[in-house]
Motif scaffolding. Structure first.
Motif, PDB file in Angstrom:
ATOM      1  N   UNK A  66      62.711  71.100 -51.317  1.00  0.00           N
ATOM      2  CA  UNK A  66      63.825  71.016 -50.367  1.00  0.00           C
ATOM      3  C   UNK A  66      63.387  70.402 -49.038  1.00  0.00           C
ATOM      4  N   UNK A  67      62.175  70.720 -48.592  1.00  0.00           N
ATOM      5  CA  UNK A  67      61.659  70.087 -47.373  1.00  0.00           C
ATOM      6  C   UNK A  67      61.447  68.590 -47.602  1.00  0.00           C
ATOM      7  N   UNK A  68      61.035  68.216 -48.811  1.00  0.00           N
ATOM      8  CA  UNK A  68      60.871  66.800 -49.146  1.00  0.00           C
ATOM      9  C   UNK A  68      62.203  66.079 -49.131  1.00  0.00           C
ATOM     10  N   UNK A  69      63.260  66.749 -49.593  1.00  0.00           N
ATOM     11  CA  UNK A  69      64.582  66.135 -49.558  1.00  0.00           C
ATOM     12  C   UNK A  69      65.014  65.863 -48.116  1.00  0.00           C
ATOM     13  N   UNK A  70      64.778  66.818 -47.238  1.00  0.00           N
ATOM     14  CA  UNK A  70      65.112  66.638 -45.817  1.00  0.00           C
ATOM     15  C   UNK A  70      64.306  65.484 -45.228  1.00  0.00           C
ATOM     16  N   UNK A  71      63.010  65.432 -45.520  1.00  0.00           N
ATOM     17  CA  UNK A  71      62.157  64.358 -45.011  1.00  0.00           C
ATOM     18  C   UNK A  71      62.622  62.995 -45.521  1.00  0.00           C
ATOM     19  N   UNK A  72      63.080  62.948 -46.783  1.00  0.00           N
ATOM     20  CA  UNK A  72      63.586  61.684 -47.343  1.00  0.00           C
ATOM     21  C   UNK A  72      64.816  61.242 -46.565  1.00  0.00           C
ATOM     22  N   UNK A  73      65.711  62.163 -46.308  1.00  0.00           N
ATOM     23  CA  UNK A  73      66.922  61.836 -45.562  1.00  0.00           C
ATOM     24  C   UNK A  73      66.609  61.406 -44.127  1.00  0.00           C
ATOM     25  N   UNK A  74      65.592  62.009 -43.534  1.00  0.00           N
ATOM     26  CA  UNK A  74      65.179  61.649 -42.174  1.00  0.00           C
ATOM     27  C   UNK A  74      64.320  60.386 -42.159  1.00  0.00           C
ATOM     28  N   UNK A  75      63.877  59.949 -43.351  1.00  0.00           N
ATOM     29  CA  UNK A  75      63.068  58.740 -43.523  1.00  0.00           C
ATOM     30  C   UNK A  75      61.671  58.879 -42.931  1.00  0.00           C
ATOM     31  N   UNK A  76      61.154  60.121 -42.901  1.00  0.00           N
ATOM     32  CA  UNK A  76      59.807  60.354 -42.374  1.00  0.00           C
ATOM     33  C   UNK A  76      58.753  60.337 -43.474  1.00  0.00           C
ATOM     34  N   UNK A  77      59.089  60.814 -44.651  1.00  0.00           N
ATOM     35  CA  UNK A  77      58.239  60.785 -45.846  1.00  0.00           C
ATOM     36  C   UNK A  77      59.178  60.625 -47.029  1.00  0.00           C
ATOM     37  N   UNK A  78      58.820  59.758 -47.953  1.00  0.00           N
ATOM     38  CA  UNK A  78      59.693  59.482 -49.101  1.00  0.00           C
ATOM     39  C   UNK A  78      59.000  59.952 -50.375  1.00  0.00           C
ATOM     40  N   UNK A  79      59.077  61.272 -50.645  1.00  0.00           N
ATOM     41  CA  UNK A  79      58.484  61.847 -51.854  1.00  0.00           C
ATOM     42  C   UNK A  79      59.442  61.672 -53.028  1.00  0.00           C
ATOM     43  N   UNK A  80      58.866  61.347 -54.185  1.00  0.00           N
ATOM     44  CA  UNK A  80      59.669  61.125 -55.383  1.00  0.00           C
ATOM     45  C   UNK A  80      58.962  61.737 -56.587  1.00  0.00           C
ATOM     46  N   UNK A  81      59.751  62.061 -57.588  1.00  0.00           N
ATOM     47  CA  UNK A  81      59.200  62.544 -58.855  1.00  0.00           C
ATOM     48  C   UNK A  81      59.245  61.413 -59.867  1.00  0.00           C
ATOM     49  N   UNK A  82      58.323  61.466 -60.803  1.00  0.00           N
ATOM     50  CA  UNK A  82      58.187  60.450 -61.842  1.00  0.00           C
ATOM     51  C   UNK A  82      58.501  61.107 -63.178  1.00  0.00           C
ATOM     52  N   UNK A  83      59.479  60.545 -63.901  1.00  0.00           N
ATOM     53  CA  UNK A  83      59.899  61.070 -65.205  1.00  0.00           C
ATOM     54  C   UNK A  83      59.785  59.971 -66.256  1.00  0.00           C
ATOM     55  N   UNK A  84      59.406  60.378 -67.479  1.00  0.00           N
ATOM     56  CA  UNK A  84      59.464  59.451 -68.613  1.00  0.00           C
ATOM     57  C   UNK A  84      60.927  59.254 -68.979  1.00  0.00           C
ATOM     58  N   UNK A  85      61.333  58.015 -69.152  1.00  0.00           N
ATOM     59  CA  UNK A  85      62.719  57.741 -69.522  1.00  0.00           C
ATOM     60  C   UNK A  85      63.016  58.206 -70.944  1.00  0.00           C
ATOM     61  N   UNK A  86      62.031  58.129 -71.841  1.00  0.00           N
ATOM     62  CA  UNK A  86      62.275  58.430 -73.253  1.00  0.00           C
ATOM     63  C   UNK A  86      62.686  59.882 -73.491  1.00  0.00           C
ATOM     64  N   UNK A  87      62.147  60.823 -72.699  1.00  0.00           N
ATOM     65  CA  UNK A  87      62.463  62.231 -72.950  1.00  0.00           C
ATOM     66  C   UNK A  87      62.700  63.060 -71.685  1.00  0.00           C
ATOM     67  N   UNK A  88      62.656  62.428 -70.511  1.00  0.00           N
ATOM     68  CA  UNK A  88      62.930  63.131 -69.269  1.00  0.00           C
ATOM     69  C   UNK A  88      61.803  64.032 -68.782  1.00  0.00           C
ATOM     70  N   UNK A  89      60.641  63.969 -69.415  1.00  0.00           N
ATOM     71  CA  UNK A  89      59.513  64.829 -69.028  1.00  0.00           C
ATOM     72  C   UNK A  89      58.981  64.418 -67.657  1.00  0.00           C
ATOM     73  N   UNK A  90      58.717  65.413 -66.799  1.00  0.00           N
ATOM     74  CA  UNK A  90      58.113  65.160 -65.497  1.00  0.00           C
ATOM     75  C   UNK A  90      56.666  64.723 -65.700  1.00  0.00           C
TER      76      UNK A  90
END
Length: 193
Positions: A66-90
Motif C-alpha cells: 500500500x505504501x508502494x501504491x502511494x509512492x507510485x501515485x506520487x511518482x517518487x518510487x515506481x514499484x511493480x510486480x512481475x507476473x507470468x502471463x501464461x498462469x499469472x504466477x508472481x
C-alpha cells in the motif's frame, strides 16, 4: 527540478507487457502473494535485500504494497510486480527507485522468486522496465546498482546490455554488517538508447 514539471500530474501507465510477462504497479491485496514469494525465497534474498533479514508478517508486506501504491501515485518510487502471463504466477518485484525527475534518472531494483530464477524472467523484466522508462518517462540515464559480490544481479544487468560505469568502493553496508563495494551499471540516452 524544472519549474514546469510536477511529477504527480504525469500520466504514467500502471502496467506493461513483455513477451512472457505482465508487469504492473502494486495494488492493495497483493501482500499475501508477495509474502509467499518472499517466504519461498528468503534464504536467497537475505544477503542482498534489507527487507529479507527476517520473515515479514503478511500484514507488513501488505503495508509495503500500500505504501508502494502511494509512492507510485506520487511518482517518487515506481514499484511493480512481475507476473507470468501464461498462469499469472508472481515471478518477482521490479521498480524504478532514486527517481530524479529533473535529470530524468532512474535506478532499477529487482528481486526474483527462487522457483522462477534461471529462466530469463528478470532479464526480460529489466529490458521491459528500461523500455518503459525511456518511452513513458523520457529517461536520460537508467542505473542498476548491486553489491560487487552479487554475481547473479550483475549478470542480469550485463545480459540486459547495461555498461559497468564503475565500482564504488566500500559504499554499502550489507546484511553481514560489513561495507561492500557496489557495481554501478548504466544505460545513457545517446549512447545505449
Amino acid at each position: 527540478m524544472s519549474n514546469d514539471l510536477i511529477p504527480i500530474l504525469l500520466d504514467i501507465p500502471e502496467s506493461f507487457e513483455t513477451e512472457r510477462l505482465l508487469v504492473r504497479a502494486l495494488r492493495p491485496g497483493d501482500g499475501k502473494e508477495m509474502n509467499e514469494a518472499i517466504r519461498e525465497s528468503l534464504d536467497e534474498l537475505k544477503p542482498w535485500m534489507p527487507f529479507a533479514q527476517s520473515m515479514p508478517a503478511v500484514e507488513e508486506t501488505e503495508q509495503y504494497v500500500r505504501e508502494s501504491q502511494v509512492a507510485y501515485l506520487k511518482r517518487t518510487t515506481l514499484n511493480m510486480e512481475v507476473f507470468r502471463k501464461e498462469d499469472g504466477r508472481l515471478v518477482g518485484n521490479i521498480g524504478l527507485h532514486h527517481v530524479d525527475w529533473d535529470c530524468r534518472q532512474f535506478e532499477i531494483g529487482y528481486w526474483i522468486r527462487s522457483s522462477c530464477s534461471g529462466k530469463g524472467y528478470m532479464t526480460e523484466a529489466v529490458n521491459g522496465i528500461t523500455d518503459f522508462a525511456i518511452r513513458e518517462l523520457g529517461a536520460s540515464r537508467i542505473e542498476i546498482r548491486c553489491s560487487a559480490l552479487n554475481g547473479r544481479s550483475a549478470a542480469v544487468a550485463e545480459r540486459a546490455g547495461f555498461t559497468l560505469d564503475g565500482i564504488l568502493r566500500k559504499s554499502t553496508r550489507e546484511s553481514d554488517g560489513e561495507l561492500h563495494d557496489s557495481k554501478v551499471y548504466a544505460k545513457v540516452r545517446g549512447a545505449e538508447f
